[in-house]
Design a protein around this motif. Structure first.
Motif, mmCIF file in Angstrom:
data_model
loop_
_atom_site.group_PDB
_atom_site.id
_atom_site.type_symbol
_atom_site.label_atom_id
_atom_site.label_comp_id
_atom_site.label_asym_id
_atom_site.label_seq_id
_atom_site.Cartn_x
_atom_site.Cartn_y
_atom_site.Cartn_z
ATOM 1 N N THR A 32 -12.294 34.653 35.937
ATOM 2 C CA THR A 32 -13.228 33.624 35.484
ATOM 3 C C THR A 32 -12.933 33.253 34.035
ATOM 4 O O THR A 32 -12.968 34.113 33.150
ATOM 5 C CB THR A 32 -14.690 34.123 35.590
ATOM 6 O OG1 THR A 32 -14.988 34.405 36.960
ATOM 7 C CG2 THR A 32 -15.662 33.078 35.068
ATOM 8 N N THR A 34 -13.461 32.088 30.411
ATOM 9 C CA THR A 34 -14.596 32.118 29.482
ATOM 10 C C THR A 34 -14.139 31.656 28.103
ATOM 11 O O THR A 34 -12.947 31.652 27.802
ATOM 12 C CB THR A 34 -15.174 33.543 29.339
ATOM 13 O OG1 THR A 34 -14.167 34.429 28.816
ATOM 14 C CG2 THR A 34 -15.679 34.077 30.668
ATOM 15 N N LYS A 49 -19.438 36.105 25.865
ATOM 16 C CA LYS A 49 -18.398 35.528 26.719
ATOM 17 C C LYS A 49 -19.085 34.536 27.647
ATOM 18 O O LYS A 49 -19.847 34.927 28.536
ATOM 19 C CB LYS A 49 -17.679 36.616 27.507
ATOM 20 C CG LYS A 49 -16.782 37.494 26.649
ATOM 21 C CD LYS A 49 -15.915 38.384 27.519
ATOM 22 C CE LYS A 49 -14.892 39.133 26.684
ATOM 23 N NZ LYS A 49 -13.981 39.947 27.527
ATOM 24 N N ALA A 51 -19.029 31.520 30.390
ATOM 25 C CA ALA A 51 -18.212 30.922 31.447
ATOM 26 C C ALA A 51 -17.949 29.452 31.139
ATOM 27 O O ALA A 51 -18.856 28.713 30.756
ATOM 28 C CB ALA A 51 -18.922 31.058 32.791
ATOM 29 N N ARG A 52 -16.695 29.037 31.284
ATOM 30 C CA ARG A 52 -16.352 27.636 30.999
ATOM 31 C C ARG A 52 -16.961 26.697 32.047
ATOM 32 O O ARG A 52 -17.264 25.551 31.748
ATOM 33 C CB ARG A 52 -14.837 27.477 30.927
ATOM 34 C CG ARG A 52 -14.223 28.170 29.705
ATOM 35 C CD ARG A 52 -12.810 27.727 29.449
ATOM 36 N NE ARG A 52 -12.227 28.401 28.285
ATOM 37 C CZ ARG A 52 -12.372 28.007 27.032
ATOM 38 N NH1 ARG A 52 -13.096 26.920 26.765
ATOM 39 N NH2 ARG A 52 -11.810 28.667 26.034
ATOM 40 N N ILE A 96 -13.534 38.912 34.192
ATOM 41 C CA ILE A 96 -13.506 37.989 33.064
ATOM 42 C C ILE A 96 -12.578 38.518 31.975
ATOM 43 O O ILE A 96 -12.349 37.855 30.974
ATOM 44 C CB ILE A 96 -14.916 37.739 32.491
ATOM 45 C CG1 ILE A 96 -15.529 39.035 31.956
ATOM 46 C CG2 ILE A 96 -15.823 37.105 33.534
ATOM 47 C CD1 ILE A 96 -16.805 38.823 31.172
ATOM 48 N N PHE A 278 -21.831 38.771 29.014
ATOM 49 C CA PHE A 278 -21.276 37.683 29.811
ATOM 50 C C PHE A 278 -22.422 36.775 30.235
ATOM 51 O O PHE A 278 -23.402 37.221 30.834
ATOM 52 C CB PHE A 278 -20.542 38.212 31.035
ATOM 53 C CG PHE A 278 -20.115 37.136 31.995
ATOM 54 C CD1 PHE A 278 -19.255 36.121 31.580
ATOM 55 C CD2 PHE A 278 -20.568 37.129 33.306
ATOM 56 C CE1 PHE A 278 -18.860 35.116 32.451
ATOM 57 C CE2 PHE A 278 -20.173 36.133 34.197
ATOM 58 C CZ PHE A 278 -19.319 35.122 33.763
ATOM 59 N N SER A 280 -23.393 33.169 32.235
ATOM 60 C CA SER A 280 -22.812 32.217 33.183
ATOM 61 C C SER A 280 -23.685 30.994 33.417
ATOM 62 O O SER A 280 -23.283 30.083 34.137
ATOM 63 C CB SER A 280 -22.549 32.910 34.531
ATOM 64 O OG SER A 280 -23.765 33.383 35.092
#
Length: 304
Positions: A32, A34, A49, A51-52, A96, A278, A280
């Motif tokens: 994934t 990031t 981090k 998520a793109r 990730i 992380f 998201s």
């Protein structure tokens, strides 16, 4: 068996890298993308981090009746090696961080069960087998710890924990203050230490080169006993079923008991208690910054 110096570490790392590259090519492992944001809160530079490709909604949890053990048997495209008669090493299918691996028991054991000497020995081999400062292993124990599978497993990622877009590496946000506290307290005798600057109740024991696997396992047991005493009357006594997050590096072992899984929409696993999150969904990002990571950790764990 001393914990210092592992002559086979380069071979293990080559196996991890080779298996990871092949799994990525086959699509057996999913990375994934990031972006890393450093978020300053109080005296720490937390790693976010992000998520793109953000999700709109929380991912639904798999119903228990639909669960299939991903570790028995392990996916051969993700299998790195057998570490011992009791443990094997596999890649994290959804990662990730490149080269994120998982130490699994070869037979089913509940994730809530305490770590054994064999668990520690297998994990330590992987921690030492990663390059540079070694790996950061973490164990999510219990239903509100961030654990995603009921089969006992310990995860390990290489350090540094992140890279900025300009390729500048980012180390564990708490490591400096932890090491300073251990040095200041002269913690060479296995004593349990707490870092005053951290917002959540925890216990840490320093790892030294002369220590054996038995010594590290004893440190784990001693921390749990110390936390049980300190949290008396607060609903956590360290028995099976109580949740906690554990981190193990070549420098220290740390345990942080959990009091809840979420604060609003924000949660984390053990990596949060290393200062790395992380995120998201946009809602998670907004709430993390509104609440602040320091406060989040004090609420997901036990505040001092």
């Amino acid at each position: 068996m001393s914990t210092g110096g592992d002559t086979g570490s380069s071979s293990l790392w080559r196996d991890i890298c080779s298996t990871y590259d092949q799994a990525q090519e086959k699509g057996a492992s999913r990375f994934t993308e990031t972006r890393t944001e450093i978020y300053q809160d109080e005296s720490f530079n937390y790693i976010l981090k992000i998520a793109r490709n953000l999700r709109d909604k929380p991912k639904a949890k798999t119903k228990e009746k639909d669960w299939k053990n991903p570790f028995l048997p392990p996916d051969q495209d993700l299998f790195v090696c057998q570490l011992s008669d009791t443990h094997s090493l596999v890649l994290n299918k959804f990662n990730i961080t490149p080269h994120h691996v998982i130490i699994i028991t070869n037979e089913f054991v509940e994730q809530e069960e305490p770590l054994t000497r064999e668990d520690i020995a297998a994990t330590w081999e992987v921690v030492q087998g990663m390059p540079g400062p070694g790996g950061m292993a973490f164990f999510n124990c219990g239903s509100i710890s961030g654990a995603s599978q009921p089969h006992k497993h310990i995860q390990c990622v290489p350090m540094p924990l992140a890279y900025m877009d300009d390729s500048v590496s980012v180390g564990p946000p708490f490591e400096s203050v932890i090491c300073q506290s251990l040095e200041k307290s002269c913690a060479t005798d296995g004593s349990v230490v707490e870092v005053a600057k951290l917002s959540f109740i925890h216990g840490i024991v320093a790892i030294h080169p002369h220590m054996t696997i038995d010594d590290i396992h004893k440190a784990y047991v001693d921390i749990l006993a110390d936390l049980k005493t300190r949290l008396e009357g607060r609903g956590w006594d360290g028995d099976v079923g109580d949740s906690y997050n554990l981190i193990l590096t070549q420098k220290y072992i740390m345990i942080a008991p959990r009091s809840r899984e979420y604060i609003e929409s924000v949660s984390c696993n053990s990596m949060g208690f290393a200062g790395s999150f992380f995120l998201s969904r946009q809602e998670e990002i907004d709430e993390m910054k509104r609440l602040g990571p320091t406060h989040v950790l004090s609420q997901l764990g036990f505040s001092k």
